[in-house]
Design an enzyme around this catalytic site. Structure first.
Site, mmCIF file in Angstrom:
data_model
loop_
_atom_site.group_PDB
_atom_site.id
_atom_site.type_symbol
_atom_site.label_atom_id
_atom_site.label_comp_id
_atom_site.label_asym_id
_atom_site.label_seq_id
_atom_site.Cartn_x
_atom_site.Cartn_y
_atom_site.Cartn_z
ATOM 1 N N GLU B 316 -7.157 -6.127 -6.650
ATOM 2 C CA GLU B 316 -7.096 -6.536 -5.247
ATOM 3 C C GLU B 316 -8.457 -6.417 -4.564
ATOM 4 O OE1 GLU B 316 -3.847 -4.141 -3.713
ATOM 5 O OE2 GLU B 316 -2.389 -5.671 -4.272
ATOM 6 N N ASP B 390 5.225 -4.133 -7.775
ATOM 7 C CA ASP B 390 4.639 -3.305 -6.722
ATOM 8 C C ASP B 390 5.688 -2.683 -5.807
ATOM 9 O OD1 ASP B 390 2.890 -2.043 -5.072
ATOM 10 O OD2 ASP B 390 2.152 -3.842 -4.085
ATOM 11 N N GLU B 418 6.973 0.841 2.266
ATOM 12 C CA GLU B 418 6.242 -0.415 2.491
ATOM 13 C C GLU B 418 7.136 -1.641 2.370
ATOM 14 O OE1 GLU B 418 2.927 -0.896 -0.171
ATOM 15 O OE2 GLU B 418 2.521 -2.952 0.464
#
Lengths: 725, 725
Positions: B316, B390, B418
């Site tokens: 990332e 993820d 998240e």
């Protein structure tokens, strides 16, 4: 560039605090973490308890409305805490010592007393020792429920500060109508120039979840008489005016309403374009006017007691009426017309300046607004910062005060310490506020104080107000430090009555917040009262101003000439060179002095009359200029810097002497902060002196210590993560 | 686009809460604001108090070190709270009921007992009912002070959960060596993917001011056995490695050390360039290696027990060894060599993927790391997220578990939610963690569970660990909600022993945090255990994944094809069209199944064997595919969505039934959050169904309600101020 400011100690001394904390953990004691502010209601000494108990045997207060319920709950909570046991709650006085509270409409007992409540207005109250239904009682009476609530807080305050409840005969009513906190809070939770955590408004979970903290916020405000809050940043985001956000605003309004607080919003002038789909925000455009009218109607459907708008227009890049060649009055009046049918007001900021304008920044607001006097609608307040620049440690009062008799001027003070060391420096702003409020504009002859301008007395205005840029955030203690709480407190008390004494208010606050013991109160009040002059001295003595780090506004950066705009650069303000220092605003310079009433202007113009405190604000003088003291300007300047540092050392010594008289948690935090302040005061002094020496080449006066580091060192410091930007 | 998500109620219902709060203010009661977590130590019922008092008459524990002082302070605080009065503190047992704690080295009484502490290791402890110096006593013994502290917390936990102290004979030691929280905290105080306020680390005031909260943080961690914290974000900033920040880190380390916690830092791979002035960060470059060696030496001079580095490299956008054509092993080993002389470790993340790689994102970490097995230094742990994508509501376990027998793999769980509704949704992650830990990799035949991989049992590793991405912030209750605290708790308990039961841990937590009453414990544990499956159902049932809003990761956005990278777009993951849905990762597709051990691969490959829960993770199927249930895939999918919503309604109903049995403040907050969750579950269901229907054109199965709004409506929603980005 590196952040080496804190490199003065190789071993973090905060660790001692951590180990103390472990020891303290053994007892599950009341945590003195500051959350309760000045409303701690800790048990009084036994002698006081027995004296007060006879006057607080029972509460007679009908809780039929949320505000009266709040008043009763507060009395119950306060008396229970102070006296160690809850008083009875009754529907009529049954014994001596009753506290009987209410309005004539809500309380037959109070109606029967036929009290003269005529001049108390909608927010005033009286507290009197009277007989009620045959019993000795303390009566709290008012025309409205909010008056009753204010009276309840005042009664508790009397007990917290050890005043007698015998033969009380007290009447009080606020001198300012609008007493608001301006929250510079963004919708993402960031607080611009906030040093106490994030915004207390949890926009994300609103309106579904209304944090109980909003109620405690309202309680604290009501206890000092603050009656409104502008919820969002003056650098406004139009999104807050969308329906989904108005629902959130309405939820906050609902939490604050029982405590007599109205909500206001900062309105972005270009909102009709940004969220309304219009092609213009021209205040004279009918579609724009209709959009604001409709938006206003929508707001009042959700929030019937909405307070109104605060507007920052055509300043620091914000949109405004001048984008369409209209005046500030055109802009303000357009919004005022939209709000008027609902009783709302506009607070229009006079904080405008432009670097495209070659004139002295200190002159620009006056130049812009003075000609508009008389052109504003009756529901417009012009909100003027205390000084002509921007919340500096010290400024002369803004020349607008007294200069616009046909326009109600509202004071804007900063409670958050943007230019005063952020959260950690101990600076009691009561001294600054008092200095400004007592300044004499001489607009209508001697005695035309700023206080009389803003409370409407001087020019006969009924719409009056005072705003404080809040220092409140999500930190547990609300304000980032114990002593910052005093600035919230004193702002509220002075908004209620701008002629009160900052020292008296400090003493009140210490008694309520730290300890009632005179052995604490006297030295702490002394610290507070000395603290403002100390910070002026170590940061910007003798009228210097705007010498702080560019952008974040932290620490000294007098050498900086890199700001995006000339009028954001420290060198613009000090104008120092090999020969001298200071901004010539006398008649030989920018002539900003001419914006003051003639006697004031003459005093500032004349080197023989001007107070040293404003010397370099108004005059550019040679380094060897001979001061009244006999010392040269350079000697005097260095002396002031050193004195500022010495004062902070004295504050620390006083505080250290109080160890054991103050709870361990707040003692230790303040002690840690005072050490930070001492180091940073030294840094301000040393960096400033090193820079001035690089210009004037002068040696230090005898006995003065050289800066600890080279100028290069101070110039290398950088603070990329300074809070509040 | 507007944020209309919360427009389902015209009048904010949170106001009821505000008015309740005013009423509650009348009593200055213990505030149940959640700060005390599961360490509340509220007084037990009278019967229990009298039973326990006889076994807690006095504490015999030498407080000669900070850790033993912490243990004694905790026992004193806990016993005082639970039993209503403080026990005596003595230097030897003087009566029956003594609690005698210490190490053989620090306590002569314990030394005389000649206990077998051999297999307890440096962190284990025993608690036994024994006679000490002629008196009946409860003995807490360990090889180290930290073991004593852990034992003290365990003893208190037994009392908090109502277990007997008679004839106790308990030995326990952690199964994982490294039990760390990863704080994704930036130096400006923002927490990436944090939903509980700002960072608890006040970098600005450190090291001068060490917030007492750090100690309470350490206490909470020690109470569940967490022994380390990575202080800064894996998306790292090199500044934290500068000297001035290392001083701040050292101050935190000092506060955590007494509680057995080490600090770690996320290291930015390019730091030698950014703060070291080097031209490269090539891990094989001698200057780079020297820089890290020097930096490591500098760190250990300030923090002798520094834990080591966590590294996110070449993922990332983060820099890493591949920037220099080196392998991940080259990078990790270079850092490991720098730390090894001091005993530090490297936690190197396996979370790498690239959109420039055309391969299935789910395959990339395995492809990258599997060939490196055996190439890492002995002080490197490879930190692997639980699933191959993820932290989705549900994923199959990562195929790396079991696939790298020569490399110690460390689990990375996410504690912050998240992808699971942020702070407001009630989701007990214990169920998710347990599901992953019990999954059988079959790497060495049946019973090769993920738990056995990461606790080192399967492949004989001594260096083991589990990391949890923290859900901790500056919010008063630390985690943003009461139930989020349970996720911190269960993470710690499972890191200590990954084979414990999530349900048992939930029951423990409820007793310690909410109420000991079985009438509360049973239903609340039921809520918690049902909550994970509920969120999977209303968000991403049947193996769907990564369908959330792009960027902020909030709410449904299965239609989104706009992300900056293909592998950040929901459409990449569901691959739905008119004909079918799902990601073919079988041998006919990306063949991600082949990365699992053959029996597991065969099970995932085979439509007859694969659990429904993973169906669309591994297979692309027609909408009319016939499920085992007899329903079509479409029918089953809709049924799962609806079931998820219904489950949330059931959670709410259960909670409502507990009103009065739980303190008002936490009851009300959870009730408000459950209503938000219900509305948002409905939103997830409705928006998802509306979108699938726009593709497949299928009618809803009989009895299923149509989405409340059109797809356009759901697509118009925007959340510019979503927290945690």
């Amino acid at each position: 560039m590196t952040d080496r400011r804190r490199a003065w100690h190789p071993v973090p001394r905060g660790l001692t605090l951590a180990l103390l904390w472990i020891a303290a953990l053994a007892r599950p004691a009341f945590a003195e973490d500051g959350y309760d502010l000045w409303l701690r209601y800790q048990a009084l000494a036994a002698a006081q308890v027995s004296a007060y108990r006879a006057q607080a045997t029972e509460i007679v207060l009908d809780a039929g409305t949320p505000s009266r319920a709040a008043a009763r709950a507060e009395l119950l909570r306060g008396l229970t805490g102070l006296l160690g046991a809850p008083p009875a709650v009754r529907d009529r006085a049954t014994t001596d010592g009753a506290i009987v509270a209410g309005t004539p409409a809500s309380s037959p007992a109070i109606a029967r007393l036929n009290l003269d409540l005529g001049n108390l207005g909608p927010e005033g109250f009286l507290i009197r020792s009277l007989r009620v239904d045959g019993h000795a009682a303390t009566v709290i009476a008012a025309n409205t429920d909010i008056g009753v609530l204010y009276g309840a807080f005042r009664l508790l305050q009397r007990m917290q500060t050890g005043q007698s409840l015998r033969q009380v005969d007290l009447r009080d009513a606020p001198r300012e109508k609008i007493r608001v906190l301006d929250h510079w809070d963004n919708l993402d939770g960031h607080v611009e120039r906030g040093y106490a955590g994030n915004s207390i408004w949890d926009w994300w979970k609103l309106p579904d979840y209304v944090d109980p903290r909003y109620t405690d916020y309202a309680r604290a405000n009501a206890s000092v008489g603050i009656n409104g809050a502008v919820l969002n940043n003056v650098n406004a985001n139009a999104t807050v005016l969308k329906q989904e956000y108005l629902l959130k605003v309405a939820a906050i309004a609902g939490a604050l309403r029982p405590y007599g607080m109205r909500v206001y919003l900062s309105a972005r002038f270009s909102a009709p374009m940004e969220i309304g789909g219009l092609k213009t925000a021209d205040p004279l455009d009918p579609a724009v006017r209709a959009w604001w009218r409709d938006k206003s109607n929508e707001i009042y459907r959700l929030i019937p007691d909405f307070g109104g708008f605060l507007v920052k227009a055509n300043s620091e890049g914000q949109p405004g009426p001048q984008d369409y060649k209209r005046t500030h009055a055109d802009g303000a009046n357009m919004l005022a017309d939209a709000l008027a049918p609902h009783g709302g007001i506009v607070m229009w900021r006079a904080f405008v300046y432009s670097n495209e304008n070659p004139d002295d920044r200190a002159r620009q607001a006056y130049t812009e607004f003075k000609p508009l006097d008389g052109q504003f609608r009756s529901n417009v307040l012009l909100q003027v910062k205390n000084g002509p620049i921007d919340f500096q440690p010290r400024e002369p009062f803004s020349p607008l005060f007294g200069a616009m008799p046909k326009t109600p001027l509202m004071m804007e003070f900063q409670v958050t310490k943007e230019y005063l060391g952020f959260a950690t420096h101990l600076v009691y702003l009561g001294a600054l506020y008092e200095e400004v409020l007592r300044a004499d504009t001489q607009a209508r002859g001697k005695g035309s104080t700023v206080a009389k301008v803003i409370d409407g007395a001087l020019d006969g205005h009924a719409l009056t107000g005072m705003a404080g840029v809040a220092n409140i955030g999500s930190d547990r203690d609300w304000c980032g430090s114990t002593f910052n709480q005093a600035n919230w407190y004193v702002f509220g008390r002075l908004a209620w009555n701008p002629e009160q004494s900052a020292r008296d208010i400090a003493a009140e606050w210490v008694r309520m917040t730290l300890a009632v013991d005179d052995a604490v109160v006297q030295p702490v009040v002394g610290m507070m009262m000395a603290s403002h002059e100390a910070v002026v001295d170590y940061m910007t003595p003798l009228g210097l101003h705007h010498l702080m780090g560019t952008g974040h506004h932290y620490g000294p950066m007098p050498w900086d000439a890199s700001g995006a705009r000339a009028d954001w650069r420290p060198v613009y303000y000090h104008r120092a060179d090999r020969n001298g220092i200071g901004f010539d605003r006398s008649s030989t310079g920018s002539n900003a002095v001419s914006q003051y009433a003639p006697p004031v202007a003459a005093r500032f113009e004349d080197l023989k009359q001007i107070p040293d405190a404003y010397l370099l604000w108004f005059h550019h003088l040679p380094w060897d200029y001979r001061m009244r003291s006999g010392r040269t300007l350079w000697e005097e300047l260095v002396r002031h810097y050193t004195h500022g540092v010495d004062e902070v050392k004295r504050l620390r010594a006083t505080w250290t002497g109080l160890e054991g008289r103050i709870d361990a948690q707040r003692y230790a935090k303040t002690a840690a902060f005072l050490l930070i302040q001492q180091h940073e005061a030294q840094w301000w002094r040393d960096a400033s002196i090193a820079y001035w020496q690089s210009l004037n080449g002068l040696p230090l006066p005898p006995g003065e210590a050289a800066p600890a580091h080279t100028l290069d060192y101070y110039q290398s410091l950088a603070f990329p993560y300074a809070p509040g930007r």
